[in-house]
Design a protein around this motif. Structure first.
Motif: not given
Length: 156
Positions: A16-33
């Protein structure tokens, strides 16, 4: 380890933590982009504004840059804790507990720091749906990461 009953609970929380951390990294990558593409640019001969912030995110408020930065840092360290956690779940011995517990503790403290910036961002109120999703995931991760730490220590 003495208590093998906690192994499936720890494995479920780890997934569960892996899935949520992956989503956080994905949305964070979008925001940085978006921040890089639409951020503040200055031409030759112009001065920086008085309230210039090097962490400027056009889609949020004043806390967004700090929130995204620390959320991505928490996400990367969280994924590293998942890697150490997989090793610990696989062996489930006392020898693998210190590494899994220590990196999980670091990931949890970084997640709490990101959650603090999420609370400030919520207080300032100007943000889009993706940032709201990221705030929700960080808040949930603060709890589930703590439960994961308790589960691996409960198996000791």
């Amino acid at each position: 380890m003495a208590n093998a009953q906690m192994k499936p609970v720890a494995a479920l929380l780890l997934f569960l933590n892996f899935c949520m951390y992956a989503i956080v990294i994905g949305i964070g990558g979008w925001a940085v982009d978006k921040a890089i593409d639409n951020g503040f640019t200055i031409g030759p001969g112009f001065e920086l504004p008085a309230h210039f912030s090097p962490i400027y995110f056009p889609m949020g408020n004043a806390a967004t840059g700090f929130f995204v930065t620390f959320a991505m840092l928490a996400g990367v360290v969280g994924v590293a804790s998942v890697i150490a956690g997989i090793n610990h779940i696989r062996s489930w011995q006392a020898g693998s507990l210190p590494s899994a517990a220590s990196i999980a503790g670091v990931a949890w403290t970084l997640t709490l720091l990101a959650m603090g910036f999420a609370c400030k961002e919520i207080e300032l109120q100007v943000r889009n749906a993706r940032l709201r999703t990221m705030e929700a995931f960080i808040t949930i991760l603060a709890v589930t990461q703590l439960f994961y730490i308790a589960a691996i220590h409960g198996g000791a």
